[in-house]
Design a protein around this motif. Structure first.
Motif, mmCIF file in Angstrom:
data_model
loop_
_atom_site.group_PDB
_atom_site.id
_atom_site.type_symbol
_atom_site.label_atom_id
_atom_site.label_comp_id
_atom_site.label_asym_id
_atom_site.label_seq_id
_atom_site.Cartn_x
_atom_site.Cartn_y
_atom_site.Cartn_z
ATOM 1 N N PRO A 83 0.924 -1.150 0.088
ATOM 2 C CA PRO A 83 -0.110 -0.063 -0.119
ATOM 3 C C PRO A 83 0.996 1.278 0.136
ATOM 4 O O PRO A 83 0.396 2.316 -0.519
ATOM 5 C CB PRO A 83 -0.734 -0.118 1.171
ATOM 6 C CG PRO A 83 -0.821 -1.564 1.488
ATOM 7 C CD PRO A 83 0.385 -2.222 1.192
ATOM 8 N N VAL A 84 2.207 1.305 0.388
ATOM 9 C CA VAL A 84 2.893 2.495 0.589
ATOM 10 C C VAL A 84 3.302 2.759 -0.900
ATOM 11 O O VAL A 84 3.259 3.934 -1.147
ATOM 12 C CB VAL A 84 4.352 2.164 1.177
ATOM 13 C CG1 VAL A 84 5.197 3.185 1.019
ATOM 14 C CG2 VAL A 84 3.969 2.094 2.656
ATOM 15 N N TRP A 136 5.360 -8.833 3.558
ATOM 16 C CA TRP A 136 5.982 -8.212 2.517
ATOM 17 C C TRP A 136 5.558 -6.662 2.542
ATOM 18 O O TRP A 136 6.287 -5.791 2.387
ATOM 19 C CB TRP A 136 5.922 -8.877 1.275
ATOM 20 C CG TRP A 136 6.733 -8.058 0.172
ATOM 21 C CD1 TRP A 136 6.510 -6.858 -0.629
ATOM 22 C CD2 TRP A 136 8.078 -8.547 -0.124
ATOM 23 N NE1 TRP A 136 7.612 -6.708 -1.254
ATOM 24 C CE2 TRP A 136 8.518 -7.709 -1.247
ATOM 25 C CE3 TRP A 136 8.848 -9.416 0.303
ATOM 26 C CZ2 TRP A 136 9.684 -7.541 -1.973
ATOM 27 C CZ3 TRP A 136 10.085 -9.771 -0.557
ATOM 28 C CH2 TRP A 136 10.627 -8.840 -1.482
ATOM 29 N N ASN A 137 4.288 -6.653 2.830
ATOM 30 C CA ASN A 137 3.645 -5.064 2.376
ATOM 31 C C ASN A 137 3.232 -4.461 3.786
ATOM 32 O O ASN A 137 3.244 -3.202 3.738
ATOM 33 C CB ASN A 137 2.197 -5.516 1.851
ATOM 34 C CG ASN A 137 2.043 -5.819 0.413
ATOM 35 O OD1 ASN A 137 3.379 -5.630 -0.159
ATOM 36 N ND2 ASN A 137 1.263 -6.341 -0.129
ATOM 37 N N CYS A 150 -10.363 6.792 0.171
ATOM 38 C CA CYS A 150 -11.245 5.514 -0.021
ATOM 39 C C CYS A 150 -11.406 5.029 -1.295
ATOM 40 O O CYS A 150 -11.092 3.803 -1.516
ATOM 41 C CB CYS A 150 -12.882 6.024 0.448
ATOM 42 S SG CYS A 150 -13.168 6.521 1.987
ATOM 43 N N LEU A 151 -11.235 5.791 -2.658
ATOM 44 C CA LEU A 151 -11.231 5.420 -3.682
ATOM 45 C C LEU A 151 -9.765 4.394 -3.951
ATOM 46 O O LEU A 151 -9.870 3.557 -4.513
ATOM 47 C CB LEU A 151 -11.177 6.600 -4.619
ATOM 48 C CG LEU A 151 -11.157 6.379 -6.111
ATOM 49 C CD1 LEU A 151 -12.096 5.439 -6.587
ATOM 50 C CD2 LEU A 151 -10.513 7.429 -6.919
ATOM 51 N N VAL A 152 -9.034 4.932 -3.513
ATOM 52 C CA VAL A 152 -7.472 4.303 -3.506
ATOM 53 C C VAL A 152 -7.646 2.821 -2.878
ATOM 54 O O VAL A 152 -7.108 1.818 -3.643
ATOM 55 C CB VAL A 152 -6.237 5.088 -3.007
ATOM 56 C CG1 VAL A 152 -4.995 4.185 -3.135
ATOM 57 C CG2 VAL A 152 -6.238 6.306 -3.449
ATOM 58 N N PHE A 203 -4.316 2.740 7.763
ATOM 59 C CA PHE A 203 -2.960 3.742 8.195
ATOM 60 C C PHE A 203 -2.049 4.143 7.040
ATOM 61 O O PHE A 203 -1.918 5.270 6.813
ATOM 62 C CB PHE A 203 -2.212 3.251 9.354
ATOM 63 C CG PHE A 203 -0.758 3.858 9.744
ATOM 64 C CD1 PHE A 203 -0.907 4.840 10.701
ATOM 65 C CD2 PHE A 203 0.331 3.454 9.205
ATOM 66 C CE1 PHE A 203 0.318 5.585 10.969
ATOM 67 C CE2 PHE A 203 1.479 4.406 9.429
ATOM 68 C CZ PHE A 203 1.427 5.164 10.432
ATOM 69 N N ASP A 204 -1.792 3.195 6.426
ATOM 70 C CA ASP A 204 -0.516 3.261 5.327
ATOM 71 C C ASP A 204 -1.028 4.415 4.215
ATOM 72 O O ASP A 204 -0.321 5.434 4.218
ATOM 73 C CB ASP A 204 -0.480 1.950 4.686
ATOM 74 C CG ASP A 204 0.054 0.885 5.339
ATOM 75 O OD1 ASP A 204 0.178 1.004 6.755
ATOM 76 O OD2 ASP A 204 0.520 -0.104 4.924
#
Lengths: 321, 274
Positions: free
Chosen positions: A145-146, B206-207, A190-192, A258-259
Motif C-alpha cells: 500500500p505504500v 511483505w507489505n 477511500c477510492l485508492v 493507516f498506510d
C-alpha cells in the motif's frame, strides 16, 4: 501403542449411522486412544508460545497501559483511571478521527464489496478474457500500500493524470486539487483503497461462485427467471459464506487504515483525513504520549470487536433463514 | 442456453475489458513516467518525448533498494516458514481432538483475529527494546509469527476438519507415532491449504509498513515499504526517479504473483471451502 486422534470431529460423528455397531466402535476408540490424545496438546505449545508473548500478553499490557500516564520512556508510571478516556471524549481531534474512521470503514466495506461482487459476476461468466481479467484485477492487492499510495498521490496532484483524464474527456470542470481539499481528500483515500482491494473481494466471491452447482442455475433459466431474480433468489443465498468473510475483512481493514492516509495526506489537510491509527501513531511516537495513544488503540479494539462480532451474528442468523 | 456465447456475453466482454483498462490507467502512468527525463514536458497520459533508463539506475543506487529487497525477503521467508510449520502442527490436535482443552485453545487463538495489532504494537516495542532486538529484522520475524498465527491456524483447522480421518487411522494401524503421523501423513495432505497460508502471509508480511516503521526506524536494516517511504521523502519532487523506485520495489512480488497466479487464485478457493 496407539497414538491417533481419539475423538472423531463432531460433524463426522453426527453423520455416522446410529447403529449399535458404530456406537461400540466409538466407545472403543475413545477408550483405546486416550493416552495418545492427551499427549497431542504438546503440538500446540510452540504456536501458543509465540501467540501468547507476541499478541495476547502485549495486548493485555496495552489495555492496562491505557489507564496510566506513561510517556513510554520514564521508568515510573502512575495509574490514572479513566483520565485518558475522559481526555479522548473531550478531544475534538479524537472524536473527529473516530467518526471519520467509521465513515471510511463503512464506505470501503460497501463500495469495495459491491464492486468486487460485480467484477466476480463478470469474470465468472462465459466471456473469453475471464482468466486474464481475474489475474489482472487481483494484481493491485499484491502491491504494498505504500507504493500504491505514492502512485495515487501523484495521480491526484493538480497536474496529475486524474485531472488530465477529466480534461481529456471534456469534464474539465471537475478538476481539482484532490488531496489538498479536506472535503474531497477523504473520498480520494477511500477510492485508492477500493481500487486496490476490490480484486481481493472479487476473488473471494469468485471462489464461492465456482462452488455453486450449475444445475441450480440452469433450472432457474428453465423456470424463466430474469438475471436479477436469478441473482437475488439463487446466487445470493449461496454466497453467504463469502459475503460474511468479505464484509469482516473489509470492515476490519477499514477501521485499521493507516498506510494510505499516512503516505498520501499524513492526516491533513488540517486534520481532515486523520484516522484512529494515524492519531494513535502521532500521540504515541511524535508527541510522546504513549498512554493516550494506547487508549485510542483500545477504543479501536473495542470497535473492531463490536462491529465484526455484531456483523457475524447478523449474517450467520440470515444464513440460517 | 447457459453455456452459449450470446450477444449479451459479447457486450459483457467489452464492458469488462473497459473496466480492466480503467483499472490499469495508474499502472500505465507509473511506467510511462518512470522512463522519461525529469524535464519532459509531456502530460502524464502522453507518451514520453524523451526515453531514459537513468531513473532506474539512480533509484537503485540512491534508494538502497537492493538492501531492502534482501531484508524483506529474509523476513518473509523466515516468518512464513515458521508460521506454516507451527500453525499446521497446532491445528492438528485442534481439529482432531474433541476435548474441552482443544476447544478452549481454538477459541483462544481465534480471539487473536479480533485484536488489532495497534494494541500490542506499543507494549511489544518496549519488550523488543529490552531484548535488544529493536532495529533488527528479527524483531519483525518474531512479530509476524505471533501476529499471523491465529489466521494461519484458523485456515489449517478448517481445512483439516473437512479432511477424512481414515489416512491417519491407517497410519496408526501401521504403527506410526503422533508426530510421525503428522509429519508423514497429515502435513503432506495439507498441501493445498499450505499454498494459501504461504501466499496470504507473504502478502501481509511483505507489505506491512507500520511495524517496520516503528521497530526498524533509524537502523540500516529496512524493509521495502519503509525504504520506499524514506526514499520518496528525500526525492519527493523528482517523480520520475520516485516512479522508477516504485517499479523496482514492486516488480519482484508482482513477478512471483504472475508466475504463481493459478495457484494464488485456486488457493483462495480451497481456503474458503475449508
Amino acid at each position: 501403542m496407539t497414538t491417533l486422534p481419539a475423538a472423531v470431529p463432531a460433524e463426522l460423528e453426527e453423520r455416522s449411522p446410529a447403529s449399535p455397531e458404530s456406537a461400540r466402535r466409538r466407545t472403543g476408540r475413545r477408550g483405546g486412544l486416550h493416552r495418545g490424545t492427551s499427549k497431542l496438546w504438546v503440538f500446540i505449545i510452540p504456536a501458543a508460545v509465540f501467540y501468547l508473548f507476541i499478541v495476547l500478553w502485549p495486548s493485555i499490557q496495552g489495555a492496562g497501559l491505557a489507564f496510566t500516564d506513561w510517556d513510554g520512556i520514564s521508568p515510573t508510571r502512575a495509574f490514572v483511571g479513566i483520565d485518558n478516556f475522559i481526555q479522548l471524549v473531550n478531544d475534538p481531534k479524537a472524536a473527529g478521527a473516530i467518526g471519520r474512521t467509521l465513515l471510511i470503514a463503512f464506505t470501503i466495506t460497501i463500495v469495495q464489496n459491491a464492486v468486487g461482487l460485480l467484477l466476480a459476476l463478470g469474470v465468472n461468466s462465459r466471456i473469453k478474457s475471464r482468466n486474464l481479467l481475474r489475474v489482472l484485477l487481483f494484481a493491485p492487492a499484491i502491491i504494498t500500500p505504500v507504493a500504491t499510495a505514492y502512485l495515487w498521490q501523484n495521480l491526484f496532484s493538480p497536474n496529475g493524470a486524474i485531472n488530465a483524464l477529466l480534461e481529456g474527456v471534456g469534464l474539465g470542470a471537475l478538476t481539482q486539487n484532490w488531496l489538498g481539499d479536506g472535503d474531497v481528500a477523504i473520498w480520494a483515500i477511500c477510492l485508492v483503497v477500493i481500487w486496490q482491494f476490490a480484486g481481493y473481494s472479487m476473488v473471494i466471491f469468485l471462489a464461492n461462485m465456482q462452488g455453486i452447482s450449475t444445475e441450480v442455475i440452469e433450472a432457474s433459466y428453465v423456470d424463466g427467471a430474469g438475471p436479477f431474480r436469478r441473482f437475488w433468489s439463487i446466487i445470493r443465498p449461496e454466497l453467504a459464506p463469502s459475503i460474511t468473510i468479505n464484509l469482516m475483512l473489509s470492515i476490519i481493514g477499514g477501521l485499521k487504515l493507516f498506510d494510505q492516509v499516512w503516505v498520501m495526506t499524513g492526516g491533513g489537510p488540517g486534520g481532515s483525513t486523520e484516522t484512529m491509527s494515524t492519531l494513535l501513531y502521532k500521540n504515541a511516537f511524535q508527541f510522546g504520549d504513549f498512554s493516550y495513544g494506547i487508549a485510542i488503540a483500545l477504543v479501536l479494539t473495542v470497535l473492531v470487536a463490536i462491529l465484526s462480532s455484531g456483523q457475524y451474528f447478523v449474517l450467520s442468523r440470515q444464513n440460517k433463514d | 442456453m447457459y453455456q452459449r456465447y450470446t450477444w449479451r456475453t459479447g457486450i459483457l466482454e467489452v464492458v469488462m475489458i473497459a473496466v480492466a483498462v480503467l483499472f490499469f490507467v495508474p499502472a500505465y502512468v507509473l511506467i510511462n513516467l518512470s522512463f522519461r527525463e525529469s524535464n519532459d514536458a509531456a502530460g502524464p497520459l502522453e507518451l514520453p518525448t524523451t526515453f531514459t533508463l537513468q531513473n532506474y539506475a539512480d533509484a537503485w543506487v540512491q534508494g538502497n533498494l537492493g538492501n531492502a529487497l534482501v531484508n524483506s525477503t529474509v523476513v518473509s521467508v523466515v516468518s512464513v516458514v515458521v508460521l506454516v510449520l507451527l500453525s499446521a502442527l497446532a491445528a492438528y490436535p485442534l481439529a482432531r481432538v474433541g476435548r474441552r482443552w482443544s476447544k478452549v485453545a481454538y477459541f483462544g487463538f481465534l480471539i487473536g483475529l479480533l485484536l488489532p495489532f495497534q494494541l500490542a504494537l506499543i507494549p511489544l516495542y518496549t519488550t523488543m527494546r529490552d531484548l535488544g532486538l529493536l532495529g533488527t529484522v528479527w524483531s519483525l520475524v518474531l512479530f509476524y509469527i505471533g501476529l499471523q498465527m491465529p489466521f494461519s491456524i484458523f485456515l489449517y483447522t478448517g481445512f483439516l476438519r473437512a479432511l477424512p480421518i481414515e489416512y491417519e487411522e491407517a497410519a496408526a494401524i501401521d504403527g506410526a507415532g503422533s508426530f510421525g503421523t503428522f509429519w508423514r501423513v497429515v502435513f503432506p495432505l495439507l498441501r493445498p491449504i499450505t499454498g494459501t497460508v504461504v501466499i496470504l502471509n507473504v502478502i501481509v508480511v511483505w507489505n506491512d509498513f507500520l511495524t517496520p516503521l516503528l521497530y526498524l526506524s533509524g537502523s540500516g536494516q529496512q524493509t521495502v515499504p519503509v525504504t520506499l517511504y524514506s526514499f520518496v521523502g528525500q526525492y519527493v519532487s523528482q517523480w520520475n526517479l520516485v516512479f522508477a523506485g516504485l517499479v523496482i520495489s514492486i516488480a519482484p512480488i508482482l513477478l512471483v504473483y504472475f508466475v504463481l497466479q493459478r495457484t494464488v487464485i485456486q488457493g483462495f478457493a480451497s481456503g474458503l471451502k475449508g
